[in-house]
Design a protein around this motif. Structure first.
Motif, PDB file in Angstrom:
ATOM      1  N   ARG A  23       0.779  -1.310  -0.076  1.00 57.97           N
ATOM      2  CA  ARG A  23      -0.018   0.009   0.019  1.00 57.97           C
ATOM      3  C   ARG A  23       1.026   1.304   0.163  1.00 57.97           C
ATOM      4  O   ARG A  23       0.325   2.376  -0.247  1.00 57.97           O
ATOM      5  CB  ARG A  23      -0.780  -0.102   1.184  1.00 57.97           C
ATOM      6  CG  ARG A  23      -2.032  -1.109   1.264  1.00 57.97           C
ATOM      7  CD  ARG A  23      -2.769  -0.808   2.574  1.00 57.97           C
ATOM      8  NE  ARG A  23      -2.014  -0.636   3.523  1.00 57.97           N
ATOM      9  CZ  ARG A  23      -1.776  -1.315   4.725  1.00 57.97           C
ATOM     10  NH1 ARG A  23      -2.374  -2.587   4.649  1.00 57.97           N
ATOM     11  NH2 ARG A  23      -1.073  -0.958   5.576  1.00 57.97           N
ATOM     12  N   ALA A  24       2.152   1.136   0.502  1.00 60.06           N
ATOM     13  CA  ALA A  24       2.994   2.265   0.643  1.00 60.06           C
ATOM     14  C   ALA A  24       3.635   2.944  -0.735  1.00 60.06           C
ATOM     15  O   ALA A  24       3.707   2.089  -1.718  1.00 60.06           O
ATOM     16  CB  ALA A  24       4.159   1.985   1.269  1.00 60.06           C
ATOM     17  N   LYS A  25       3.654   4.289  -0.799  1.00 65.94           N
ATOM     18  CA  LYS A  25       3.794   5.027  -1.909  1.00 65.94           C
ATOM     19  C   LYS A  25       5.224   5.861  -1.738  1.00 65.94           C
ATOM     20  O   LYS A  25       4.979   6.424  -0.595  1.00 65.94           O
ATOM     21  CB  LYS A  25       2.715   5.804  -2.582  1.00 65.94           C
ATOM     22  CG  LYS A  25       1.572   4.943  -2.917  1.00 65.94           C
ATOM     23  CD  LYS A  25       1.704   4.290  -3.985  1.00 65.94           C
ATOM     24  CE  LYS A  25       0.420   3.506  -4.312  1.00 65.94           C
ATOM     25  NZ  LYS A  25       0.566   2.209  -4.898  1.00 65.94           N
ATOM     26  N   PRO A  26       6.021   5.567  -2.489  1.00 63.89           N
ATOM     27  CA  PRO A  26       7.372   6.509  -1.924  1.00 63.89           C
ATOM     28  C   PRO A  26       6.963   8.132  -2.204  1.00 63.89           C
ATOM     29  O   PRO A  26       6.053   8.342  -3.235  1.00 63.89           O
ATOM     30  CB  PRO A  26       8.271   5.939  -3.205  1.00 63.89           C
ATOM     31  CG  PRO A  26       7.602   5.391  -4.226  1.00 63.89           C
ATOM     32  CD  PRO A  26       6.405   4.791  -3.583  1.00 63.89           C
ATOM     33  N   ILE A  27       7.616   8.940  -1.277  1.00 61.76           N
ATOM     34  CA  ILE A  27       7.339  10.194  -1.373  1.00 61.76           C
ATOM     35  C   ILE A  27       8.561  10.857  -1.348  1.00 61.76           C
ATOM     36  O   ILE A  27       9.572  10.373  -0.635  1.00 61.76           O
ATOM     37  CB  ILE A  27       6.421  10.985  -0.601  1.00 61.76           C
ATOM     38  CG1 ILE A  27       6.860  10.857   0.900  1.00 61.76           C
ATOM     39  CG2 ILE A  27       5.050  10.416  -0.817  1.00 61.76           C
ATOM     40  CD1 ILE A  27       5.977  11.237   1.891  1.00 61.76           C
ATOM     41  N   SER A  28       8.953  12.133  -1.814  1.00 59.28           N
ATOM     42  CA  SER A  28      10.219  12.704  -1.822  1.00 59.28           C
ATOM     43  C   SER A  28      10.458  13.358  -0.102  1.00 59.28           C
ATOM     44  O   SER A  28       9.543  13.175   0.648  1.00 59.28           O
ATOM     45  CB  SER A  28      10.324  14.068  -2.478  1.00 59.28           C
ATOM     46  OG  SER A  28       9.390  14.941  -2.199  1.00 59.28           O
ATOM     47  N   ARG A  29      11.557  13.550   0.168  1.00 58.73           N
ATOM     48  CA  ARG A  29      12.023  13.934   1.553  1.00 58.73           C
ATOM     49  C   ARG A  29      11.349  15.366   1.767  1.00 58.73           C
ATOM     50  O   ARG A  29      10.760  15.534   2.742  1.00 58.73           O
ATOM     51  CB  ARG A  29      13.569  14.382   1.458  1.00 58.73           C
ATOM     52  CG  ARG A  29      13.913  15.167   2.609  1.00 58.73           C
ATOM     53  CD  ARG A  29      15.399  15.469   2.704  1.00 58.73           C
ATOM     54  NE  ARG A  29      15.995  15.849   3.890  1.00 58.73           N
ATOM     55  CZ  ARG A  29      16.135  16.099   5.076  1.00 58.73           C
ATOM     56  NH1 ARG A  29      14.635  15.904   5.581  1.00 58.73           N
ATOM     57  NH2 ARG A  29      16.861  16.629   5.763  1.00 58.73           N
ATOM     58  N   GLU A  30      10.910  16.349   0.848  1.00 60.45           N
ATOM     59  CA  GLU A  30      10.238  17.518   1.017  1.00 60.45           C
ATOM     60  C   GLU A  30       8.710  17.219   0.998  1.00 60.45           C
ATOM     61  O   GLU A  30       8.109  17.755   1.924  1.00 60.45           O
ATOM     62  CB  GLU A  30      10.369  18.166  -0.330  1.00 60.45           C
ATOM     63  CG  GLU A  30      11.738  18.951  -0.435  1.00 60.45           C
ATOM     64  CD  GLU A  30      12.926  17.829  -0.939  1.00 60.45           C
ATOM     65  OE1 GLU A  30      12.394  17.122  -1.722  1.00 60.45           O
ATOM     66  OE2 GLU A  30      13.949  18.351  -0.787  1.00 60.45           O
ATOM     67  N   GLN A  31       8.098  16.254   0.500  1.00 53.40           N
ATOM     68  CA  GLN A  31       6.893  15.866   0.730  1.00 53.40           C
ATOM     69  C   GLN A  31       6.633  14.991   2.146  1.00 53.40           C
ATOM     70  O   GLN A  31       5.562  15.406   2.756  1.00 53.40           O
ATOM     71  CB  GLN A  31       6.389  14.763  -0.341  1.00 53.40           C
ATOM     72  CG  GLN A  31       6.214  15.390  -1.915  1.00 53.40           C
ATOM     73  CD  GLN A  31       6.018  14.273  -2.742  1.00 53.40           C
ATOM     74  OE1 GLN A  31       6.459  13.190  -2.891  1.00 53.40           O
ATOM     75  NE2 GLN A  31       4.929  14.559  -3.701  1.00 53.40           N
ATOM     76  N   ALA A  32       7.431  14.468   2.577  1.00 48.91           N
ATOM     77  CA  ALA A  32       7.503  13.780   3.981  1.00 48.91           C
ATOM     78  C   ALA A  32       7.456  14.815   4.859  1.00 48.91           C
ATOM     79  O   ALA A  32       6.681  15.070   5.949  1.00 48.91           O
ATOM     80  CB  ALA A  32       8.832  12.864   4.035  1.00 48.91           C
ATOM     81  N   LEU A  33       8.437  15.618   4.728  1.00 44.37           N
ATOM     82  CA  LEU A  33       8.633  16.901   5.767  1.00 44.37           C
ATOM     83  C   LEU A  33       7.288  17.663   5.873  1.00 44.37           C
ATOM     84  O   LEU A  33       6.678  18.103   6.822  1.00 44.37           O
ATOM     85  CB  LEU A  33       9.718  17.762   5.429  1.00 44.37           C
ATOM     86  CG  LEU A  33      11.011  17.388   5.861  1.00 44.37           C
ATOM     87  CD1 LEU A  33      12.078  18.245   4.975  1.00 44.37           C
ATOM     88  CD2 LEU A  33      11.041  17.474   7.261  1.00 44.37           C
TER      89      LEU A  33
END
Length: 55
Positions: A23-33
């Protein structure tokens, strides 16, 4: 925060075994922050907030 029509439940690190890889989708560092700043819960197992320097 929404990804592809589904709402995210928590932020995980890339190597977290608790993130539900199917179910997980990768996101960028900026998106995670941004997600953490918007009060999306960090995983209590992998602690992405710690790894991103938000503690």
């Amino acid at each position: 925060m929404s990804r592809g029509g589904r709402h995210a439940v928590a932020v995980h690190t890339g190597d977290c075994t608790h993130g539900g890889a199917s179910r997980a989708k990768p996101i960028s560092r900026e998106q995670a922050l941004a997600a953490l700043a918007a009060h999306l819960e960090p995983c209590t197992i992998c602690r992405p907030d710690r790894d991103l320097g938000m503690l």
